[in-house]
Write an enzyme that holds these catalytic residues in place. Structure first.
Site, PDB file in Angstrom:
ATOM      1  N   ALA A 186       2.997  -0.893   4.834  1.00 13.92           N
ATOM      2  CA  ALA A 186       2.324  -0.906   6.130  1.00 13.92           C
ATOM      3  C   ALA A 186       1.752  -2.689   6.421  1.00 13.92           C
ATOM      4  O   ALA A 186       1.695  -2.698   7.632  1.00 13.92           O
ATOM      5  CB  ALA A 186       1.052   0.183   5.838  1.00 13.92           C
ATOM      6  N   GLU A 219      12.500  -9.677   1.786  1.00  6.00           N
ATOM      7  CA  GLU A 219      11.684  -8.360   2.345  1.00  6.00           C
ATOM      8  C   GLU A 219      12.519  -7.264   2.106  1.00  6.00           C
ATOM      9  O   GLU A 219      13.882  -7.307   2.366  1.00  6.00           O
ATOM     10  CB  GLU A 219      11.526  -8.660   3.672  1.00  6.00           C
ATOM     11  CG  GLU A 219      10.551  -7.471   4.099  1.00  6.00           C
ATOM     12  CD  GLU A 219      10.498  -7.635   5.857  1.00  6.00           C
ATOM     13  OE1 GLU A 219       9.629  -6.892   6.268  1.00  6.00           O
ATOM     14  OE2 GLU A 219      11.092  -8.379   6.450  1.00  6.00           O
ATOM     15  N   ARG A 240       4.498  11.002  -2.059  1.00  3.54           N
ATOM     16  CA  ARG A 240       4.391  10.622  -0.678  1.00  3.54           C
ATOM     17  C   ARG A 240       5.892  10.723  -0.204  1.00  3.54           C
ATOM     18  O   ARG A 240       6.767  10.079  -0.540  1.00  3.54           O
ATOM     19  CB  ARG A 240       3.957   9.121  -0.553  1.00  3.54           C
ATOM     20  CG  ARG A 240       3.806   8.892   0.883  1.00  3.54           C
ATOM     21  CD  ARG A 240       3.298   7.564   1.072  1.00  3.54           C
ATOM     22  NE  ARG A 240       3.203   6.994   2.546  1.00  3.54           N
ATOM     23  CZ  ARG A 240       3.642   6.009   3.029  1.00  3.54           C
ATOM     24  NH1 ARG A 240       4.324   5.089   2.344  1.00  3.54           N
ATOM     25  NH2 ARG A 240       3.469   5.822   4.308  1.00  3.54           N
ATOM     26  N   ASN A 242       8.094  -5.781  -1.053  1.00  2.00           N
ATOM     27  CA  ASN A 242       7.872  -4.624  -0.087  1.00  2.00           C
ATOM     28  C   ASN A 242       6.468  -4.745   0.380  1.00  2.00           C
ATOM     29  O   ASN A 242       5.581  -4.011  -0.216  1.00  2.00           O
ATOM     30  CB  ASN A 242       8.351  -3.194  -0.652  1.00  2.00           C
ATOM     31  CG  ASN A 242       8.195  -2.124   0.246  1.00  2.00           C
ATOM     32  OD1 ASN A 242       7.814  -2.190   1.328  1.00  2.00           O
ATOM     33  ND2 ASN A 242       9.095  -0.856  -0.053  1.00  2.00           N
ATOM     34  N   TYR A 257      11.002   8.640   1.069  1.00  2.00           N
ATOM     35  CA  TYR A 257      11.124   7.656   0.138  1.00  2.00           C
ATOM     36  C   TYR A 257      11.848   8.022  -1.244  1.00  2.00           C
ATOM     37  O   TYR A 257      11.879   7.244  -2.154  1.00  2.00           O
ATOM     38  CB  TYR A 257       9.485   7.222  -0.260  1.00  2.00           C
ATOM     39  CG  TYR A 257       8.945   6.563   0.979  1.00  2.00           C
ATOM     40  CD1 TYR A 257       9.138   5.325   1.284  1.00  2.00           C
ATOM     41  CD2 TYR A 257       7.992   7.518   1.710  1.00  2.00           C
ATOM     42  CE1 TYR A 257       8.565   4.567   2.476  1.00  2.00           C
ATOM     43  CE2 TYR A 257       7.285   6.671   2.816  1.00  2.00           C
ATOM     44  CZ  TYR A 257       7.675   5.401   3.124  1.00  2.00           C
ATOM     45  OH  TYR A 257       7.090   4.965   4.169  1.00  2.00           O
ATOM     46  N   HIS A 314      12.550  -2.984   2.153  1.00  2.00           N
ATOM     47  CA  HIS A 314      12.052  -1.629   2.783  1.00  2.00           C
ATOM     48  C   HIS A 314      13.138  -0.481   2.200  1.00  2.00           C
ATOM     49  O   HIS A 314      14.136  -0.410   2.358  1.00  2.00           O
ATOM     50  CB  HIS A 314      11.871  -1.539   4.046  1.00  2.00           C
ATOM     51  CG  HIS A 314      10.925  -2.476   4.645  1.00  2.00           C
ATOM     52  ND1 HIS A 314       9.518  -2.275   4.667  1.00  2.00           N
ATOM     53  CD2 HIS A 314      11.193  -3.709   5.207  1.00  2.00           C
ATOM     54  CE1 HIS A 314       9.002  -3.468   5.054  1.00  2.00           C
ATOM     55  NE2 HIS A 314       9.646  -4.376   5.572  1.00  2.00           N
ATOM     56  N   ARG A 364      12.381   4.579  12.433  1.00  2.00           N
ATOM     57  CA  ARG A 364      11.105   5.488  12.096  1.00  2.00           C
ATOM     58  C   ARG A 364       9.971   5.250  13.531  1.00  2.00           C
ATOM     59  O   ARG A 364      10.660   5.116  14.584  1.00  2.00           O
ATOM     60  CB  ARG A 364      10.696   4.941  10.828  1.00  2.00           C
ATOM     61  CG  ARG A 364      11.457   5.579   9.768  1.00  2.00           C
ATOM     62  CD  ARG A 364      10.827   5.282   8.398  1.00  2.00           C
ATOM     63  NE  ARG A 364       9.765   6.247   8.069  1.00  2.00           N
ATOM     64  CZ  ARG A 364       8.723   5.931   7.281  1.00  2.00           C
ATOM     65  NH1 ARG A 364       8.717   4.767   6.514  1.00  2.00           N
ATOM     66  NH2 ARG A 364       7.637   6.608   7.118  1.00  2.00           N
ATOM     67  N   PRO A 390       0.559  -1.345   0.116  1.00  2.00           N
ATOM     68  CA  PRO A 390      -0.070   0.069   0.075  1.00  2.00           C
ATOM     69  C   PRO A 390       0.835   1.282   0.142  1.00  2.00           C
ATOM     70  O   PRO A 390       1.915   1.183   0.395  1.00  2.00           O
ATOM     71  CB  PRO A 390      -0.984   0.085   1.441  1.00  2.00           C
ATOM     72  CG  PRO A 390      -0.128  -1.190   2.071  1.00  2.00           C
ATOM     73  CD  PRO A 390       0.575  -1.928   1.089  1.00  2.00           C
ATOM     74  N   ASN A 391       0.334   2.235  -0.833  1.00  2.00           N
ATOM     75  CA  ASN A 391       0.798   3.524  -0.880  1.00  2.00           C
ATOM     76  C   ASN A 391       2.324   3.629  -1.657  1.00  2.00           C
ATOM     77  O   ASN A 391       2.561   4.742  -1.897  1.00  2.00           O
ATOM     78  CB  ASN A 391       0.921   4.357   0.562  1.00  2.00           C
ATOM     79  CG  ASN A 391      -0.530   4.419   1.146  1.00  2.00           C
ATOM     80  OD1 ASN A 391      -1.246   4.871   0.795  1.00  2.00           O
ATOM     81  ND2 ASN A 391      -0.469   3.773   2.523  1.00  2.00           N
TER      82      ASN A 391
END
Length: 148
Positions: free
Chosen positions: A77, A101, A18, A74, A23, A103, A110, A10-11
């Protein structure tokens, strides 16, 4: 040529817009081009996907198992709470397929809620905080694992 799917949650369709301070300024299409080119260099056929739909990603994991397709993911969320996605990712690794995985940012640096991943314990490996380059590292890891 071995097919690999690069799955983005998502996103991530909003890359470049964003939170560019987190990012970066590159968009999803740039990521798609980069991953495809990196894959070619490694002898991999890379397909980059993105969805905001948890069920769709779970379906992609099921299909990866059925089609014997390694995964770079990735989960965005979904990383922090999607036990359904965790179970589906577990099926990928249980099938003997690499699941890396990735990111773009470093979640551990964060918000507190971002520090826990339900995907990391079932992934083959995790790469964080390297920007888009992390996807290249993940594809290199997949190529290495497939060789050995």
């Amino acid at each position: 040529m071995t097919k690999v799917i690069v799955v983005n949650g998502p996103n991530l369709g909003r890359l470049g817009v964003r939170e560019p301070d987190v990012y970066g300024h590159q968009d999803l299409e740039t990521l798609r081009r980069d991953c495809t080119a990196w894959g070619r260099e490694l002898g991999l056929e890379v397909e980059v996907r993105q969805t905001d739909d948890e069920a769709e990603i779970i379906g992609w994991m099921h299909r990866a198992v059925d089609e014997k397709t390694p995964v770079v993911m990735n989960p965005a969320a979904f990383t922090h709470y999607s036990y359904g996605l965790s179970d589906a990712a577990h099926m990928v690794t249980d099938a003997g397929l690499p699941l890396m995985e990735v990111h773009i940012s470093n979640p551990a640096a964060r918000d507190a809620f971002r520090r826990y991943s339900v995907i990391s314990p079932v992934a083959t490996g995790t790469i964080t905080g390297m920007g888009f380059y992390g996807y290249r590292l993940a594809l290199e890891a997949v190529a290495h694992l497939l060789e050995g």
